[in-house]
Structures are given as C-alpha cells and as structure tokens.
Design a protein around this motif. Structure first.
Motif, PDB file in Angstrom:
ATOM      1  N   GLY A  77       0.827  -1.207   0.000  1.00 12.97           N
ATOM      2  CA  GLY A  77       0.000   0.000   0.000  1.00 12.97           C
ATOM      3  C   GLY A  77       0.860   1.256   0.000  1.00 12.97           C
ATOM      4  O   GLY A  77       0.573   2.222  -0.716  1.00 12.97           O
ATOM      5  N   ILE A  78       1.934   1.234   0.798  1.00  9.81           N
ATOM      6  CA  ILE A  78       2.841   2.387   0.823  1.00  9.81           C
ATOM      7  C   ILE A  78       3.468   2.585  -0.565  1.00  9.81           C
ATOM      8  O   ILE A  78       3.605   3.710  -1.046  1.00  9.81           O
ATOM      9  N   GLY A  79       3.816   1.467  -1.195  1.00 15.93           N
ATOM     10  CA  GLY A  79       4.351   1.551  -2.553  1.00 15.93           C
ATOM     11  C   GLY A  79       3.367   2.228  -3.488  1.00 15.93           C
ATOM     12  O   GLY A  79       3.742   3.064  -4.316  1.00 15.93           O
ATOM     13  N   CYS A  85       1.383   9.598  -5.370  1.00 15.73           N
ATOM     14  CA  CYS A  85       1.715  10.956  -4.934  1.00 15.73           C
ATOM     15  C   CYS A  85       2.987  11.497  -5.577  1.00 15.73           C
ATOM     16  O   CYS A  85       3.147  12.708  -5.703  1.00 15.73           O
ATOM     17  N   VAL A  86       3.921  10.636  -5.908  1.00 17.82           N
ATOM     18  CA  VAL A  86       5.212  11.137  -6.376  1.00 17.82           C
ATOM     19  C   VAL A  86       5.445  10.819  -7.850  1.00 17.82           C
ATOM     20  O   VAL A  86       5.698  11.706  -8.661  1.00 17.82           O
ATOM     21  N   VAL A  87       5.348   9.542  -8.190  1.00 20.56           N
ATOM     22  CA  VAL A  87       5.778   9.135  -9.524  1.00 20.56           C
ATOM     23  C   VAL A  87       4.762   9.522 -10.590  1.00 20.56           C
ATOM     24  O   VAL A  87       5.115  10.080 -11.625  1.00 20.56           O
ATOM     25  N   ARG A  88       3.470   9.272 -10.304  1.00 24.19           N
ATOM     26  CA  ARG A  88       2.476   9.507 -11.353  1.00 24.19           C
ATOM     27  C   ARG A  88       2.396  10.969 -11.795  1.00 24.19           C
ATOM     28  O   ARG A  88       2.376  11.240 -12.995  1.00 24.19           O
ATOM     29  N   PRO A  89       2.375  11.923 -10.825  1.00 24.83           N
ATOM     30  CA  PRO A  89       2.310  13.325 -11.283  1.00 24.83           C
ATOM     31  C   PRO A  89       3.489  13.694 -12.180  1.00 24.83           C
ATOM     32  O   PRO A  89       3.331  14.427 -13.161  1.00 24.83           O
ATOM     33  N   MET A  90       4.675  13.176 -11.846  1.00 22.10           N
ATOM     34  CA  MET A  90       5.844  13.509 -12.654  1.00 22.10           C
ATOM     35  C   MET A  90       5.762  12.839 -14.014  1.00 22.10           C
ATOM     36  O   MET A  90       6.100  13.401 -15.041  1.00 22.10           O
ATOM     37  N   TRP A  91       5.309  11.604 -13.977  1.00 17.86           N
ATOM     38  CA  TRP A  91       5.158  10.804 -15.192  1.00 17.86           C
ATOM     39  C   TRP A  91       4.198  11.501 -16.150  1.00 17.86           C
ATOM     40  O   TRP A  91       4.460  11.649 -17.337  1.00 17.86           O
ATOM     41  N   ASN A  92       3.072  11.992 -15.587  1.00 24.70           N
ATOM     42  CA  ASN A  92       2.077  12.655 -16.421  1.00 24.70           C
ATOM     43  C   ASN A  92       2.595  13.944 -17.022  1.00 24.70           C
ATOM     44  O   ASN A  92       2.181  14.359 -18.094  1.00 24.70           O
ATOM     45  N   ALA A  99      15.043  13.831 -12.792  1.00 23.80           N
ATOM     46  CA  ALA A  99      14.129  14.442 -11.829  1.00 23.80           C
ATOM     47  C   ALA A  99      13.345  13.358 -11.108  1.00 23.80           C
ATOM     48  O   ALA A  99      13.132  13.434  -9.894  1.00 23.80           O
ATOM     49  N   ILE A 100      12.910  12.329 -11.842  1.00 17.96           N
ATOM     50  CA  ILE A 100      12.150  11.251 -11.209  1.00 17.96           C
ATOM     51  C   ILE A 100      13.042  10.485 -10.238  1.00 17.96           C
ATOM     52  O   ILE A 100      12.649  10.159  -9.118  1.00 17.96           O
ATOM     53  N   ILE A 101      14.288  10.215 -10.650  1.00 17.77           N
ATOM     54  CA  ILE A 101      15.223   9.522  -9.766  1.00 17.77           C
ATOM     55  C   ILE A 101      15.415  10.332  -8.492  1.00 17.77           C
ATOM     56  O   ILE A 101      15.360   9.807  -7.376  1.00 17.77           O
ATOM     57  N   LEU A 102      15.628  11.630  -8.673  1.00 11.24           N
ATOM     58  CA  LEU A 102      15.832  12.505  -7.519  1.00 11.24           C
ATOM     59  C   LEU A 102      14.621  12.469  -6.598  1.00 11.24           C
ATOM     60  O   LEU A 102      14.747  12.402  -5.373  1.00 11.24           O
ATOM     61  N   ALA A 103      13.429  12.486  -7.189  1.00  8.32           N
ATOM     62  CA  ALA A 103      12.211  12.458  -6.380  1.00  8.32           C
ATOM     63  C   ALA A 103      12.127  11.164  -5.580  1.00  8.32           C
ATOM     64  O   ALA A 103      11.702  11.168  -4.422  1.00  8.32           O
TER      65      ALA A 103
ATOM     66  N   ILE B 297      10.136  17.387  -3.623  1.00 12.25           N
ATOM     67  CA  ILE B 297       9.239  16.604  -4.488  1.00 12.25           C
ATOM     68  C   ILE B 297       8.198  17.522  -5.120  1.00 12.25           C
ATOM     69  O   ILE B 297       7.904  17.433  -6.314  1.00 12.25           O
ATOM     70  N   ALA B 298       7.665  18.436  -4.299  1.00 11.20           N
ATOM     71  CA  ALA B 298       6.648  19.355  -4.819  1.00 11.20           C
ATOM     72  C   ALA B 298       7.221  20.223  -5.943  1.00 11.20           C
ATOM     73  O   ALA B 298       6.570  20.432  -6.974  1.00 11.20           O
TER      74      ALA B 298
END
Lengths: 298, 329
Positions: A77-79, A85-92, A99-103, B297-298
């Motif tokens: 669930g945490i995954g 919250c993190v990967v999908r917004p960046m992906w979209n 940047a994704i790696i850094l996030a 992140i934001a």
C-alpha cells in the motif's frame, strides 16, 4: 590461514543474503519493465517490511506468521501511495529521468525520517521463523532461516512466473514492458499497470525485509544498502530480467561474503561497489547476456 | 535553453542587481545577531556547492547524486591538514581542491561513460562509499565522533576569529565562484558543455569530444564542492560524516531546483531561501528533513524550472519574442 569450513560457511551465508538482494533486484526490474523508471526508493520497502512486521509483533502482539502476512499488503500500500503521490504526477508531466530519480531518493529520505520519528532509531530484530537450529553439517552451521529464505525466494519466483505468464494483469504488464504505446492502443490501462508494478515491487521488498530481519537486524537506515545491492544484483543480471536479478543477487552475496573472509568486514561494500563498476563497464547488458544467443533487445 | 544576449539592460539585470542584492543580504546579516550570521554563512557555503552542481547539471545536462563525496573530501582534507598538521587554512583548502579535482578525474573517467540511471546509481554510490570511508577510517577521521578544533579561516598570523569577518570572506568567495562559473559558461568550453546538454550526438558531430568535456565539467563541479566542504569545516570548526551524508544531497538539490537549474543566480537564491527555512520553521526541528524532501518533491512535480520559471510573474519589459521563447523553453 583460511580453512575450508570458513570458506563454505561464508558461501552459505552469502547465498542467503544474496537471495535477498535478488528479491530486491526483481523489485527494481518489475517497475523498470513496466515504466522505464528506476525507483531509487526500492530499499525502503525492505526496511519497511522488517519494521512494520516488528511493530505488529511487539505493539499488537500478533503471532509472527500473522504479522508477516499482514506486513506485506501494508508495505505494498505504501508503494502504491508513492506511485500516486510522487511518480504519477511527474510521469504525467513528462518529467526528466533524473528528476524522477531525484524524487524517489527524496522519498526514501522522507520515509526514513518519518520512521525515526514514529518508530524510533534503535535497531531491532525478531526471532527466526522456526526455533532451534542451526543445522550442522560437518562444522558448517546453516540456520533454519536460510531454508525459509530459500523456500520463500523460490516460491516468490514461481508465483511471479505464474503471474507474468498465466494472469491477464501479468501479461498486460509484459506487454507494457515491450511497447507501452502499443499496449495502450490495445486497451491496456498503462497507468494502472504502473500502480500494479509499484505494489508488486513493494510487496517483494517487504517479503525480503521480513525474511532477512531474523538473520541480522532492521533499522531506519538499512534501506540504502539493500537498495544499492539490489540494484547491483539487477545490473549483474542484465536490467529487466527477473531470473537474472536473482542469480546476480546470489553472485553478489557470495562475492561479498568472500570479500569479508579475505579482506575483513569493512570491505563488504567496497566489494559490492567494485563489482557494480566492473559489470557496468565491461558487461553493460549483464554478465549472462553472453550465454543468450539473440536476447530480446530493449 | 535561451542564449544570453549581452546588452546593457541585461548586464544590469544579470550582474548589478544580483550583486547588489547579495551585498544587501550581507549588510543585513552583519547588522543582526549571531544566529542569522551563521545561517547566511551556511547559505554562502551552499551557494558555492550548488553553483558547482549547477555547472554539471544545469549547463552540461548531466546528473551527479554524489557531489557530497567531494564536499567530504574538501572538508576532511582541510580539517585534517589544519587541525592535525597545523597547515595554513588557505594552503589546506587549495591542496584539498587539487586532491578533489584529481580524484574526480580518476573516478569520473570510467563513471561518466555511463548514462541515465546507471550514471545516477554510480554517482550515488560514490557518495555512499565516501560516507562509509569517513566512518570506517577511524584513525584519520575519528569515525562518528567527527573532527573538532578546526581553526577559522586566515592567512599566516591573521585569523578571522569573528563570525562576521568570516561571513564577508565567504560571501566574497561565493561571488568569485559565481563569476568564475559565468566566465566558464560563456567561454568556448562552456558553449561546448551547453551543446552536450542539448544533444550529445549533435555535439559529437560538431567535433566536441563529449567524454572529455563531461569529465572536465565533473572536475569543475567537484572542485566547487571541495571548496564548499573546506569552508564549512573552517566556518563551523567541527565536521562529522553526517554533515556530508545523503541528506546533503537532498538539501543541495532542493536549493538548486528551488532557485532554478541552469540559471546563474538560481543556486544562490535557492541556497539562501533553504538556509533560512529552519529559522522560519523553528517548530519543525525534527521534521526538517521531511519538510525538505516534501518541498523538493513538490518543486520537481509542479515547478521543475524553479523560482526562475516563475519570473513571468514579475512585471518587466518583455518583447514578444522573449515571451514566446520562454513559452517554448
């Protein structure tokens, strides 16, 4: 002088921890295949697996089996939360790879800090799954936990194999790994697949963390070494191949154990990182690529 | 990437105003209490570090998640040479710089052949292994205990005992650092780097030796990091492995992305804002790293170009062309 018993003993230990690296490595591959993203927060799932299981054991007093079985979905669930919250917004938004790696690195640090604040920074452990042992074969001690690691590792690989070949979701994931656009055109919900891959990968990490905790300890900061070693395992196996990652993990575990015997415990990570550099520079497709005739091109 | 136009209004905007702002901040810091002086001092040190990082990431388009390794090298180099061997701080700083540059060249040569996530993990591992060495090599670094008794900056008999005097020197070093990075960026060398950031294949076709230029940029960034590490050691007088740990990576990237990657003053602005955050968010003492991570992140999600990307909000004379260019960028 190093005697044979010592060498064999370290090999046995190396195989045990190597299988754990292999499981983490498979976690990397699952996400990478589905999305092309390398999740640097992979190690955090191993840490969370051990920590959540320990917390359930001590705070709720449930039996170990129940705690272990409950921890996996919690971590999965945490995954999924990380993905949403993190990967999908960046992906979209089509964010850059770095940047994704850094996030994901930032996510790892954040989860580690939150773990310190909520569960404390003390290392902890719990008992082996089966009491008794270790099994002695001619002076070589094999703890029962190693058999659990072997058994559960094999079971995980078998389940993954069945999942990827027999189920619709698994086959859709494989389609995504071959060509995301074509998969989307065929009506596969690629976004759901990314979510699924994060859940799967987090679950795998949690299993690894629960299995390994009785043999050592878990604390807020064990994630990074497991993550890095898992990544190395995945690279040795040729990034993307689950079987290769498992074999790479065992190879890495044994090499590390050998380095400890020969050079001392301080050189554990030096051995791993040198192996990373050697493999990256000399066998960028993984060391097993030589044995394959054609190999699937990425 | 917008190419810089050298006109008088531009030099006004890019040089005079920022320098005046830096001096104004310095003035405010000098007339206030000790704590603010310390925070602004950290901002200047991180400004140096981020300027180096920006050189490698912003201008060259590469990524290194292990620059903390070179800060640790500089910090420990300065600390050991001055505290244990009584070297002159400036000499120790220069020697550490050279050492970091040489090591960066040796490590970068094989590492920078990698791309994408391989490069990311290899550089990340670099930071990890340095952290590990700084803990394990007890006889030299005193492990977790850290090194103390590091003298403040100075030349010969003249020591900058007061923090405010040090702050002036730190600010000057930072301004020199920015100036050098601008000169490098606008040189033949810098243009080659920006070509690599645009497209490696195209740069290669233009006769740029991509591998060699990348390595040179990596060395430059490492030297900046080393200077920042040395300055930190002298400013605080104490260093430990934790100072140069993974949270330094997050902190510096937060600064860089907040200010804007690839801009001249972005890293400095980011360093200043993030350094002042603990003062603003005093209640969040333990939550600091969590807050930094969330902020980073934001920014990565919502404003990947940082504050400089918000510059459209500030009213200033713009031709239609530059507006169009910014939209396209």
């Amino acid at each position: 002088m190093i005697d044979l018993t010592q060498i064999l003993q370290s090999l046995v230990n190396g195989v045990g921890v190597g299988l754990i690296y292999g499981l983490v490595g498979i976690g990397f591959c699952v996400i990478y295949n589905a999305s092309g993203i390398v999740n640097f927060a992979q190690g955090v799932f191993v840490m969370l697996g051990g920590m959540v299981c320990h917390t359930l054991l001590t705070r709720l007093g449930v039996p170990l089996v129940v705690a272990a079985i409950l921890s996996v979905p919690v971590v999965a669930g945490i995954g999924m939360i990380i993905e949403i919250c993190v990967v999908r917004p960046m992906w979209n938004r089509g964010a850059a790879l770095f940047a994704i790696i850094l996030a994901t690195i930032a996510t790892q640090i954040m989860i580690e800090r939150i773990t310190i604040l909520t569960l404390g920074d003390q290392p902890r452990t719990f008992g082996e799954f089966t009491a008794g042992g270790p099994l002695k074969i001619a002076n070589i001690a094999i703890s029962y936990q190693l058999f659990w690691i072997l058994g559960c590792g094999a079971l995980m690989v078998l389940l993954l194999f069945l999942f990827f070949t027999k189920t619709k979701a698994g086959r859709a994931l494989r389609a995504c790994s071959q060509n995301r656009e074509a998969a989307a055109l065929l009506g596969i919900p690629v976004h759901h697949m990314l979510l699924l891959s994060f859940a799967l990968s987090a679950g795998l990490g949690a299993v690894a963390g629960i299995l390994v905790t009785p043999t050592q300890y878990t604390a807020f900061n064990v994630g990074t070494p497991f993550g890095v070693n898992g990544f190395i395992a995945a690279i040795i196996g040729g990034f993307g191949s689950a079987g290769g990652a498992l074999a790479g993990g065992v190879l890495l575990g044994v090499a590390q154990a050998a380095a400890i015997v020969v050079f001392g415990a301080g050189f554990k990570n030096v051995a791993a990182l040198s192996m990373l550099l050697v493999v990256l520079l000399m066998f960028p497709q993984g060391i097993f690529s030589a044995f394959k005739s054609g190999g699937k091109g990425h | 990437m917008t190419s810089p136009n050298i006109t008088s209004t531009d030099s006004m905007r890019h040089v005079v105003i920022p320098v005046a702002a830096v001096l104004a901040v310095l003035g405010i810091a000098l007339s206030s209490s000790g704590y603010v002086v310390t925070l602004i001092g950290f901002a200047a040190i991180y400004g140096v570090f981020c300027t180096g990082l920006n050189f490698f990431m912003g201008y060259t388009g590469q990524a290194s998640f292990g620059q903390n390794a070179f800060a640790a090298l500089g910090g420990y180099g300065s600390a050991i040479l001055t505290a244990n061997y009584y070297w002159d701080p400036v000499l120790a700083l220069l020697v550490s710089m050279v050492l970091s540059g040489v090591i960066a060249a040796a490590v970068g040569y094989p590492t920078l052949r990698l791309r994408g996530h391989y490069l990311a993990m290899a550089t990340f591992a670099l930071g990890l292994i340095t952290y590990e060495i700084s803990i394990e090599w007890n006889s030299l670094t005193q492990g977790y205990m850290g090194l103390s008794g590091i003298p403040p900056l100075g030349i010969g008999k003249y020591e900058l005992v007061s923090e405010k005097h040090q702050l002036v020197v730190l600010t000057l070093v930072m301004l020199v650092g920015v100036w050098v990075s601008v000169r490098l960026r606008d040189s033949r060398f810098g243009r080659a780097l920006r070509a690599i950031a645009g497209s490696e294949a195209a740069a290669n076709a233009l006769g740029i030796n991509v591998a060699r230029y990348k390595l040179a940029a990596f060395v430059v960034a490492a030297v900046y990091a080393s200077v920042a590490g040395s300055l930190f050691a002298h400013f605080v007088g104490f260093i430990s492995p934790e100072v140069f740990g993974a949270s330094m990576v997050i902190l510096s990237f937060t600064m860089l992305y907040l200010g804007g990657v690839g801009t001249t003053w972005g890293p400095i602005i980011g360093a200043l804002i993030v350094s002042l955050l603990p003062e603003v968010l005093r209640g969040l003492k333990e939550m600091q790293d969590v807050v930094y991570s969330v902020v980073l992140i934001a920014i990565l999600i919502f404003a990947p170009r940082g504050l400089s990307g918000l510059s459209v909000l500030f009213p200033r004379k713009q031709t239609g062309q530059t507006k169009q260019a910014e939209k396209n960028a």
